[in-house]
Design a protein around this motif. Structure first.
Motif, PDB file in Angstrom:
ATOM      1  N   ARG B  49       0.741  -1.431  -0.029  1.00 51.64           N
ATOM      2  CA  ARG B  49       0.140  -0.057  -0.032  1.00 51.64           C
ATOM      3  C   ARG B  49       0.744   1.165  -0.088  1.00 51.64           C
ATOM      4  O   ARG B  49       0.769   2.235  -0.891  1.00 51.64           O
ATOM      5  CB  ARG B  49      -0.900   0.051   1.185  1.00 51.64           C
ATOM      6  CG  ARG B  49      -1.664   1.161   1.647  1.00 51.64           C
ATOM      7  CD  ARG B  49      -2.562   1.163   2.758  1.00 51.64           C
ATOM      8  NE  ARG B  49      -3.275   2.338   2.321  1.00 51.64           N
ATOM      9  CZ  ARG B  49      -4.812   2.527   1.988  1.00 51.64           C
ATOM     10  NH1 ARG B  49      -5.136   1.220   1.636  1.00 51.64           N
ATOM     11  NH2 ARG B  49      -5.164   3.502   2.122  1.00 51.64           N
ATOM     12  N   ILE B  50       1.955   1.184   0.955  1.00 48.48           N
ATOM     13  CA  ILE B  50       2.781   2.452   0.782  1.00 48.48           C
ATOM     14  C   ILE B  50       3.547   2.751  -0.345  1.00 48.48           C
ATOM     15  O   ILE B  50       3.554   3.818  -0.744  1.00 48.48           O
ATOM     16  CB  ILE B  50       3.778   2.198   2.083  1.00 48.48           C
ATOM     17  CG1 ILE B  50       3.129   2.097   3.444  1.00 48.48           C
ATOM     18  CG2 ILE B  50       4.925   3.342   2.321  1.00 48.48           C
ATOM     19  CD1 ILE B  50       1.917   3.170   3.762  1.00 48.48           C
ATOM     20  N   LEU B  53       0.880   4.022  -3.088  1.00 42.23           N
ATOM     21  CA  LEU B  53       0.773   5.518  -2.529  1.00 42.23           C
ATOM     22  C   LEU B  53       1.875   6.480  -3.169  1.00 42.23           C
ATOM     23  O   LEU B  53       2.062   7.453  -3.504  1.00 42.23           O
ATOM     24  CB  LEU B  53       0.088   5.860  -1.430  1.00 42.23           C
ATOM     25  CG  LEU B  53      -1.271   5.222  -0.924  1.00 42.23           C
ATOM     26  CD1 LEU B  53      -1.566   5.264   0.618  1.00 42.23           C
ATOM     27  CD2 LEU B  53      -2.170   6.234  -1.650  1.00 42.23           C
ATOM     28  N   PHE B  57       2.076   9.413  -5.594  1.00 47.17           N
ATOM     29  CA  PHE B  57       2.487  10.855  -5.241  1.00 47.17           C
ATOM     30  C   PHE B  57       4.004  11.159  -6.175  1.00 47.17           C
ATOM     31  O   PHE B  57       4.190  12.412  -6.176  1.00 47.17           O
ATOM     32  CB  PHE B  57       2.899  11.028  -3.788  1.00 47.17           C
ATOM     33  CG  PHE B  57       1.675  10.977  -3.249  1.00 47.17           C
ATOM     34  CD1 PHE B  57       0.495  11.716  -3.351  1.00 47.17           C
ATOM     35  CD2 PHE B  57       1.210  10.376  -1.949  1.00 47.17           C
ATOM     36  CE1 PHE B  57      -0.666  11.925  -2.597  1.00 47.17           C
ATOM     37  CE2 PHE B  57      -0.101  10.134  -1.392  1.00 47.17           C
ATOM     38  CZ  PHE B  57      -1.115  11.107  -1.639  1.00 47.17           C
ATOM     39  N   TYR B 237      -5.300   7.894  -7.577  1.00 45.47           N
ATOM     40  CA  TYR B 237      -5.388   8.156  -6.059  1.00 45.47           C
ATOM     41  C   TYR B 237      -6.819   7.885  -5.682  1.00 45.47           C
ATOM     42  O   TYR B 237      -7.097   6.906  -4.747  1.00 45.47           O
ATOM     43  CB  TYR B 237      -4.816   9.520  -5.617  1.00 45.47           C
ATOM     44  CG  TYR B 237      -4.956   9.598  -4.146  1.00 45.47           C
ATOM     45  CD1 TYR B 237      -4.188   9.461  -3.388  1.00 45.47           C
ATOM     46  CD2 TYR B 237      -6.279  10.564  -3.806  1.00 45.47           C
ATOM     47  CE1 TYR B 237      -4.482   9.579  -1.902  1.00 45.47           C
ATOM     48  CE2 TYR B 237      -6.415  10.829  -2.496  1.00 45.47           C
ATOM     49  CZ  TYR B 237      -5.623  10.364  -1.351  1.00 45.47           C
ATOM     50  OH  TYR B 237      -5.698  10.720   0.014  1.00 45.47           O
ATOM     51  N   MET B 241      -7.987   4.851  -3.328  1.00 47.74           N
ATOM     52  CA  MET B 241      -8.332   5.142  -1.979  1.00 47.74           C
ATOM     53  C   MET B 241      -9.922   4.880  -2.014  1.00 47.74           C
ATOM     54  O   MET B 241     -10.702   4.637  -0.793  1.00 47.74           O
ATOM     55  CB  MET B 241      -8.331   6.419  -1.550  1.00 47.74           C
ATOM     56  CG  MET B 241      -6.788   7.071  -1.353  1.00 47.74           C
ATOM     57  SD  MET B 241      -6.098   6.249   0.258  1.00 47.74           S
ATOM     58  CE  MET B 241      -6.837   7.204   1.518  1.00 47.74           C
ATOM     59  N   SER B 247     -10.101  16.752   0.662  1.00 51.75           N
ATOM     60  CA  SER B 247      -8.771  16.736   0.999  1.00 51.75           C
ATOM     61  C   SER B 247      -7.748  16.705  -0.026  1.00 51.75           C
ATOM     62  O   SER B 247      -6.601  17.170   0.086  1.00 51.75           O
ATOM     63  CB  SER B 247      -8.428  15.691   1.950  1.00 51.75           C
ATOM     64  OG  SER B 247      -8.684  14.286   1.300  1.00 51.75           O
ATOM     65  N   THR B 248      -8.190  16.229  -1.054  1.00 52.38           N
ATOM     66  CA  THR B 248      -7.152  16.112  -2.476  1.00 52.38           C
ATOM     67  C   THR B 248      -6.834  17.802  -2.919  1.00 52.38           C
ATOM     68  O   THR B 248      -6.110  17.743  -3.761  1.00 52.38           O
ATOM     69  CB  THR B 248      -7.850  15.475  -3.458  1.00 52.38           C
ATOM     70  OG1 THR B 248      -9.155  15.980  -3.992  1.00 52.38           O
ATOM     71  CG2 THR B 248      -8.046  13.887  -3.232  1.00 52.38           C
ATOM     72  N   GLU B 250      -6.792  20.423  -0.663  1.00 56.88           N
ATOM     73  CA  GLU B 250      -6.232  21.159   0.400  1.00 56.88           C
ATOM     74  C   GLU B 250      -5.000  21.901   0.230  1.00 56.88           C
ATOM     75  O   GLU B 250      -4.383  21.422  -0.552  1.00 56.88           O
ATOM     76  CB  GLU B 250      -6.367  20.350   1.553  1.00 56.88           C
ATOM     77  CG  GLU B 250      -7.912  20.168   2.221  1.00 56.88           C
ATOM     78  CD  GLU B 250      -8.022  19.339   3.425  1.00 56.88           C
ATOM     79  OE1 GLU B 250      -6.635  18.744   3.883  1.00 56.88           O
ATOM     80  OE2 GLU B 250      -8.865  19.050   4.026  1.00 56.88           O
ATOM     81  N   PHE B 280       7.923   9.896   1.849  1.00 57.79           N
ATOM     82  CA  PHE B 280       6.466   9.381   2.216  1.00 57.79           C
ATOM     83  C   PHE B 280       6.681   8.010   3.172  1.00 57.79           C
ATOM     84  O   PHE B 280       6.010   8.047   3.990  1.00 57.79           O
ATOM     85  CB  PHE B 280       5.928   8.667   0.852  1.00 57.79           C
ATOM     86  CG  PHE B 280       4.291   8.577   1.138  1.00 57.79           C
ATOM     87  CD1 PHE B 280       3.218   9.575   1.155  1.00 57.79           C
ATOM     88  CD2 PHE B 280       3.999   7.111   1.115  1.00 57.79           C
ATOM     89  CE1 PHE B 280       2.097   9.340   1.597  1.00 57.79           C
ATOM     90  CE2 PHE B 280       2.734   7.061   1.386  1.00 57.79           C
ATOM     91  CZ  PHE B 280       1.646   8.064   1.564  1.00 57.79           C
ATOM     92  N   GLU B 284       5.815   6.946   7.478  1.00 51.55           N
ATOM     93  CA  GLU B 284       5.414   5.962   7.813  1.00 51.55           C
ATOM     94  C   GLU B 284       6.113   5.128   8.843  1.00 51.55           C
ATOM     95  O   GLU B 284       5.541   4.678   9.939  1.00 51.55           O
ATOM     96  CB  GLU B 284       4.844   5.103   6.670  1.00 51.55           C
ATOM     97  CG  GLU B 284       3.858   5.461   5.853  1.00 51.55           C
ATOM     98  CD  GLU B 284       2.423   5.485   6.755  1.00 51.55           C
ATOM     99  OE1 GLU B 284       2.155   4.399   7.513  1.00 51.55           O
ATOM    100  OE2 GLU B 284       1.621   6.391   6.629  1.00 51.55           O
TER     101      GLU B 284
END
Lengths: 432, 346
Positions: B49-50, B53, B57, B237, B241, B247-248, B250, B280, B284
């Protein structure tokens, strides 16, 4: 030799005790507590869960079939106010790294929706303790097989929050009519935030139907540090009841400046800042007579479970519990009785048991709703005899319970009054 | 068979002559290999998952670099493209039932449109004014989203999106291959004539104009290309998700992209990609110390930029490689003479 034999006997006995006890203590029930841990909401999540785990473990743990298992909490910082991706990652971590059996917590709806999907992927029971949006439970009804592992712990959904606010508004209006014998003019003051929009629209429609006049709508910034212009306008409008919809720091600013200016109006509604113990100090005592929706108030007993919970929590954490501390309820009253009744940690069996229960919790009585088609939604039932929440008013330095006090949900409903309620007070400067 | 052997020999020759001669190229090769081979080492869903993502990004950070790093069009509202891509994909998927294979490219096209909408009024602006104007666009879109909750889901966003595939490995390979391909394309663009013009616009727009090049067209092209890649990232994304939310869009999302790109090294493409792959997962990794996560992140970024103002990756590259003063070819720093023109390197 004698010494040697004694030493060996002690060692042997210790080993035997360990062997006997290991199967009992060796396994734990892992419960993930997820929330914004650097914020007051997350602290509430964690404190409530800690208190539940401590109480249950002190009593020897949870009976799972023939086994006695202790509760082990796993803290997960969702950081959801700042980063929704972080929240989803924290949930994935709970599922795959920490391998928790259950999860409680969550606050921001957008993040909880993402977290909910991950928990459902792994078929783990997730009890939401913070987000109020109805969508979370609508998903359960729409796709029961996938979302049945989600339950609402607290608060009741936003539709009911609006209804409760209107009940509070009616209480404030009735007090003004009774004491001042004047028509009630309502000013709606809502912070500029998306969540407040439907409440403002509903209030606009409902206030005239409640026999009150609408004096106007004001929308200060959620983080405004000066609202004197709004307050002057409200005063000029002749409003004597202010319906507040605040979740941010503007709640303090508004209450403090209204108190300083002695605006002749009663503030009723939602003011999240006024729910906190530090509100009196934050407003320098100017927040007197502010009325807000509350979950727990010291001295108010919804049922026999309320006082022990609130007082123990206060003793342990030196503050009154907020609604996110209902992770206590999620663990102690939702999960543990259902685990013990089914004798298993199997999520499907626990869901089948939990969704049909009606049980007392410190904030009322919980019963899970079904939709019009009879499909379970796992949402909380609202109304007399179930969950209603409280209305609290700041009176001379402390918050006291003022609602429900002889409240009737409908003209034919029975009156509801919780122990410890006191009459609502109008600011003395309204009477001049 | 002979042809195959010929191709293998040619491939080996290229690898030996072009890749193995420079540590940076070896690192890129290893990066590709490690990403492709990672599932052989672990299939832990959390790690997968990490990485997924991170890959998403990385596309976003590289797309910012394409616009702001290369062309110098300082964009402080890059979340706009990401958010438009995410929301457009989500709307198409949820309301029009278009599968992710269609909704993500269409979402990227919507982000291209957003690039044009932002690009046209911003053509007259430069530097701080441009940065502030671009910052306003995602905030405006956020306002529109809150104003039309029936369409956009308001504060909740649009949830219930379908994923490309339910398979863990399928998702992994789809995202990392997309990232590797898109980043390679972006790098090739910057290495092309168009990239040269982008670069030149950043250095001296007037000089480029006097050379007879229509800079307006190229600046708009940069906005559109950047929007396209960021839109793809947004769509990926949202589908991964399973939600496209406010939030995308912000401000924090826009600034995080800038931090990644500057940390890794602007105007490089590979710098921002490497930065995301460092920062990133690092965030984590420091979950064990939740109270200090952001602080640790801030310290690392500050420390790096203090001592490596050009960014981490160019700094590392300059340490391990040297540029020939005569032919400008890069050489491993242990060499005394250039591998091409044999000129002295010291």
């Amino acid at each position: 030799m004698k010494k040697f034999t004694f030493g060996w006997s002690v060692l042997l006995a210790a080993c035997l005790i360990m062997i006997i006890c290991l199967p009992v203590w060796g396994q734990t029930i892992k419960i993930g507590v997820i929330g914004p841990m650097n914020f007051v909401q997350g602290k509430g999540h964690w404190n409530g869960a800690v208190m539940a785990a401590e109480e249950i473990n002190a009593q020897g743990g949870v009976n799972v079939g023939k086994q006695k298992m202790k509760i082990e909490l796993v803290k997960a910082d969702s950081n959801e106010f700042i980063n929704v991706t972080d929240a989803a990652n924290a949930m994935e971590r709970l599922m795959t790294q920490d391998k928790v059996d259950f999860v409680v917590g969550g606050f921001r709806t957008e993040a909880v929706l993402a977290m909910q999907d991950i928990a459902m992927d792994y078929k783990k029971i997730f009890i939401g303790c913070g987000a109020s949006d109805i969508e979370l439970c609508s998903r359960v009804a729409k796709d029961y097989n996938r979302y049945k592992y989600f339950f609402r712990g607290t608060p009741f959904h936003n539709g009911y929050l609006v209804r409760t606010s209107f009940a509070h508004l009616a209480t404030g209006g009735a007090a003004i009519k009774k004491e001042l014998n004047v028509p009630v003019r309502v000013a709606i003051v809502a912070e500029k935030a998306a969540w407040a929009e439907p409440m403002v629209a509903a209030a606009q429609a409902v206030i005239p139907k409640m026999g009150m006049e609408l004096a106007g709508i004001w929308r200060p910034s959620a983080v405004a540090t000066d609202v004197t212009s709004e307050l002057s306008a409200i005063q000029k409008s002749g409003a004597n009841l202010i319906f507040t919809i605040f979740s941010s720091s503007v709640g303090i600013t508004f209450a403090r400046q209204a108190g300083e200016l002695k605006v002749p109006a009663l503030q009723v509604g939602i003011n999240v800042e006024a729910q906190k113990d530090g509100f009196w100090e934050a407003t320098k005592g100017m927040g007197n007579y502010v009325f807000t929706m509350e979950t727990y108030i010291r001295g108010v007993e919804v049922n026999k479970l309320t006082k022990p919970f609130v007082e123990t929590y206060f003793k342990r954490f030196k503050e009154t519990p907020t609604y996110t501390a209902d992770t206590y309820i999620a663990i102690k009253h939702y999960l543990v009785p259902s685990i013990e009744a089914t004798g298993t940690l199997d999520a499907d069996k626990i869901v089948a048991h939990l969704e049909n229960r009606v049980f007392e919790v410190p904030s009322g009585t919980d019963k899970f709703e079904k939709d019009a088609q009879g499909q379970p939604t796992h949402d909380l039932t609202w109304g007399p005899g179930y969950q209603t929440s409280l209305g609290g008013q700041w009176q001379d330095g402390k918050i006291v319970g003022v609602w429900p006090n002889k409240w009737k949900a409908t003209p034919t409903s029975p009156e509801v009054t919780f122990n410890g309620m006191v009459p609502i007070k109008l600011p003395p400067w309204m009477k001049k | 068979m002979d042809l195959a052997i010929l191709y293998v020999k040619k491939f080996y020759k290229i690898i030996r002559g072009e890749v193995l001669v420079l540590p940076s190229r070896i690192s890129v090769g290893l990066f590709f290999l490690v990403l492709i081979g990672l599932p052989l080492i672990t299939r832990d869903p959390y790690i997968i998952r990490i990485i997924i993502l991170t890959s998403i990004f990385a596309i976003l950070a590289a797309s910012w670099d394409l616009l702001s790093g290369f062309t110098g069009q300082m964009n402080f509202g890059h979340a706009l493209f990401f958010g438009v891509g995410a929301y457009a994909s989500a709307l198409l998927n949820v309301h029009a039932h278009i599968p992710p294979w269609g909704s993500v490219p269409l979402g990227a096209l919507a982000a291209v449109m957003a690039g044009l909408i932002v690009g046209i009024p911003c053509l007259r602006l430069k530097h701080t004014y441009l940065a502030l104007t671009t910052l306003a666009f995602p905030i405006i879109l956020l306002g529109i989203i809150f104003a039309l909750p029936d369409w956009t889901g308001g504060e909740l966003g649009i949830s219930g999106l379908t994923r490309f595939t339910s398979s863990l490995l399928g998702n992994y390979y789809l995202h990392i291959i997309t990232m590797l391909v898109l980043c390679t394309i972006m790098w090739k663009i910057t290495d092309s004539n168009t990239g040269l013009i982008f670069h030149a616009i950043r250095e001296d727009e007037l000089a480029v104009k006097t050379a007879g090049i229509n800079t307006t067209r190229y600046k708009l092209l940069a906005f559109c290309l950047s929007g396209f890649f960021a839109g793809i990232a947004g769509g990926l994304y949202a589908h991964y998700m399973r939600i496209a939310g406010p939030s995308t869009l912000e401000v924090s999302m826009s600034f995080t992209v800038v931090i990644w790109a500057i940390f890794g090294g602007a105007a490089t493409i590979y710098g921002p990609v490497a930065a995301v792959f460092i920062l990133f997962p690092l965030l984590e990794f420091v979950r064990f110390w939740p109270e200090y996560r952001t602080l640790i992140f801030a310290f690392i970024v500050l420390f790096t930029l203090l001592y490596m103002p050009e960014g981490l990756i160019p700094w590392v590259r300059d340490k391990i490689e040297k540029e020939c003063p005569r032919c400008k070819i890069r050489n491993v720093s242990t060499r005394k003479t250039c591998r091409i023109c044999t000129a002295g390197l010291d």
